[in-house]
Design a protein around this motif. Structure first.
Motif, mmCIF file in Angstrom:
data_model
loop_
_atom_site.group_PDB
_atom_site.id
_atom_site.type_symbol
_atom_site.label_atom_id
_atom_site.label_comp_id
_atom_site.label_asym_id
_atom_site.label_seq_id
_atom_site.Cartn_x
_atom_site.Cartn_y
_atom_site.Cartn_z
ATOM 1 N N LYS A 23 0.858 -1.183 0.000
ATOM 2 C CA LYS A 23 0.000 0.000 0.000
ATOM 3 C C LYS A 23 0.896 1.234 0.000
ATOM 4 O O LYS A 23 1.834 1.342 0.789
ATOM 5 C CB LYS A 23 -0.938 0.024 1.210
ATOM 6 C CG LYS A 23 -1.888 1.205 1.139
ATOM 7 C CD LYS A 23 -2.983 1.154 2.173
ATOM 8 C CE LYS A 23 -3.958 2.304 1.911
ATOM 9 N NZ LYS A 23 -4.898 2.484 2.985
ATOM 10 N N CYS A 24 0.571 2.149 -0.904
ATOM 11 C CA CYS A 24 1.391 3.341 -1.087
ATOM 12 C C CYS A 24 0.982 4.429 -0.101
ATOM 13 O O CYS A 24 -0.194 4.770 0.001
ATOM 14 C CB CYS A 24 1.214 3.835 -2.519
ATOM 15 S SG CYS A 24 2.121 5.342 -2.877
ATOM 16 N N ASN A 25 1.952 4.963 0.610
ATOM 17 C CA ASN A 25 1.669 6.030 1.563
ATOM 18 C C ASN A 25 1.528 7.393 0.888
ATOM 19 O O ASN A 25 1.078 8.343 1.515
ATOM 20 C CB ASN A 25 2.751 6.073 2.644
ATOM 21 C CG ASN A 25 2.633 4.883 3.578
ATOM 22 O OD1 ASN A 25 1.543 4.532 4.024
ATOM 23 N ND2 ASN A 25 3.751 4.220 3.855
ATOM 24 N N ALA A 26 1.888 7.473 -0.400
ATOM 25 C CA ALA A 26 1.738 8.745 -1.115
ATOM 26 C C ALA A 26 0.344 8.876 -1.727
ATOM 27 O O ALA A 26 -0.309 9.900 -1.573
ATOM 28 C CB ALA A 26 2.810 8.853 -2.211
ATOM 29 N N CYS A 27 -0.130 7.817 -2.412
ATOM 30 C CA CYS A 27 -1.408 7.935 -3.130
ATOM 31 C C CYS A 27 -2.487 7.004 -2.603
ATOM 32 O O CYS A 27 -3.638 7.100 -3.013
ATOM 33 C CB CYS A 27 -1.192 7.700 -4.623
ATOM 34 S SG CYS A 27 -0.968 5.971 -5.091
ATOM 35 N N GLY A 28 -2.109 6.056 -1.722
ATOM 36 C CA GLY A 28 -3.106 5.127 -1.175
ATOM 37 C C GLY A 28 -3.380 3.940 -2.071
ATOM 38 O O GLY A 28 -4.191 3.086 -1.724
ATOM 39 N N VAL A 37 8.149 -0.258 -6.865
ATOM 40 C CA VAL A 37 7.473 1.022 -6.661
ATOM 41 C C VAL A 37 5.972 0.846 -6.843
ATOM 42 O O VAL A 37 5.508 -0.152 -7.394
ATOM 43 C CB VAL A 37 7.995 2.101 -7.650
ATOM 44 C CG1 VAL A 37 9.477 2.359 -7.427
ATOM 45 C CG2 VAL A 37 7.711 1.702 -9.083
ATOM 46 N N CYS A 38 5.222 1.839 -6.410
ATOM 47 C CA CYS A 38 3.758 1.862 -6.553
ATOM 48 C C CYS A 38 3.390 1.851 -8.040
ATOM 49 O O CYS A 38 3.946 2.629 -8.830
ATOM 50 C CB CYS A 38 3.223 3.121 -5.877
ATOM 51 S SG CYS A 38 1.478 3.437 -6.187
ATOM 52 N N ILE A 39 2.440 0.985 -8.430
ATOM 53 C CA ILE A 39 2.053 0.926 -9.840
ATOM 54 C C ILE A 39 1.222 2.134 -10.259
ATOM 55 O O ILE A 39 1.036 2.381 -11.441
ATOM 56 C CB ILE A 39 1.293 -0.377 -10.193
ATOM 57 C CG1 ILE A 39 0.026 -0.532 -9.333
ATOM 58 C CG2 ILE A 39 2.198 -1.586 -10.071
ATOM 59 C CD1 ILE A 39 -0.873 -1.685 -9.757
ATOM 60 N N GLU A 40 0.718 2.888 -9.285
ATOM 61 C CA GLU A 40 -0.112 4.057 -9.604
ATOM 62 C C GLU A 40 0.725 5.320 -9.777
ATOM 63 O O GLU A 40 0.494 6.106 -10.682
ATOM 64 C CB GLU A 40 -1.155 4.281 -8.495
ATOM 65 C CG GLU A 40 -2.126 3.142 -8.321
ATOM 66 C CD GLU A 40 -3.087 2.986 -9.503
ATOM 67 O OE1 GLU A 40 -3.296 3.956 -10.247
ATOM 68 O OE2 GLU A 40 -3.618 1.872 -9.672
ATOM 69 N N CYS A 41 1.691 5.533 -8.843
ATOM 70 C CA CYS A 41 2.396 6.817 -8.850
ATOM 71 C C CYS A 41 3.916 6.683 -8.810
ATOM 72 O O CYS A 41 4.614 7.683 -8.742
ATOM 73 C CB CYS A 41 1.930 7.676 -7.665
ATOM 74 S SG CYS A 41 2.587 7.146 -6.064
ATOM 75 N N ALA A 42 4.402 5.442 -8.845
ATOM 76 C CA ALA A 42 5.843 5.163 -8.789
ATOM 77 C C ALA A 42 6.465 5.571 -7.461
ATOM 78 O O ALA A 42 7.683 5.666 -7.336
ATOM 79 C CB ALA A 42 6.598 5.800 -9.959
HETATM 80 ZN ZN LIG Z 1 1.287 5.529 -5.119
#
Ligand SMILES: [Zn+2]
Length: 132
Positions: A23-28, A37-42
């Protein structure tokens, strides 16, 4: 940069029918299977979380000519998990001759299958399965 969630840990959980992701702490957003890295926002600020292991069939195909070492026919599907990510896996418990487009949108639950090693792999592996 290291993998926060290793393939080894991901597979060990899958053997217990548990689905780990990030779970990404930047974009959720959620990332599964594990990536760096996060697949949504890297983003790189990720926490390991356990996902519900449930979702809906978005598409599928019936494999009638299998790769060496696999037993045809079988169904491969792409599942949209409740948390958002799409994950591929075998859809089990469905008669391949009765699989129709009506399956799209049906709810499924995660499981796993252990696939013996073959000449293309380094040994036994754990595959993601989904059942209706
Ligand atoms: Zn993210």
């Amino acid at each position: 940069m290291e993998y926060k969630l290793t393939h080894k840990a991901y597979t060990a959980a899958l053997r217990e029918n548990r689905l780990l992701g990030l779970k990404c702490n930047a974009c959720g957003g959620y990332t599964v299977p594990p990536k760096k890295v996060c697949i949504e926002c890297a983003g790189e600020d990720l926490d390991i979380v356990e996902l519900r292991g449930q979702g809906e069939i978005r598409t599928f195909t019936v494999i009638r000519v299998a790769s060496e070492g696999f037993q045809a026919p079988y169904i491969v599907g792409i599942i949209e998990l409740d948390e958002g990510p799409w994950l591929m896996g075998n859809i089990i418990g469905v008669n391949c001759d009765e699989a129709t487009m009506d399956m799209i949108g049906r709810r499924v639950k995660l499981g796993h299958a252990v696939i013996p090693g073959d000449k293309f792999s380094a040994g036994e592996r754990v595959a993601t399965t989904f059942s209706l």
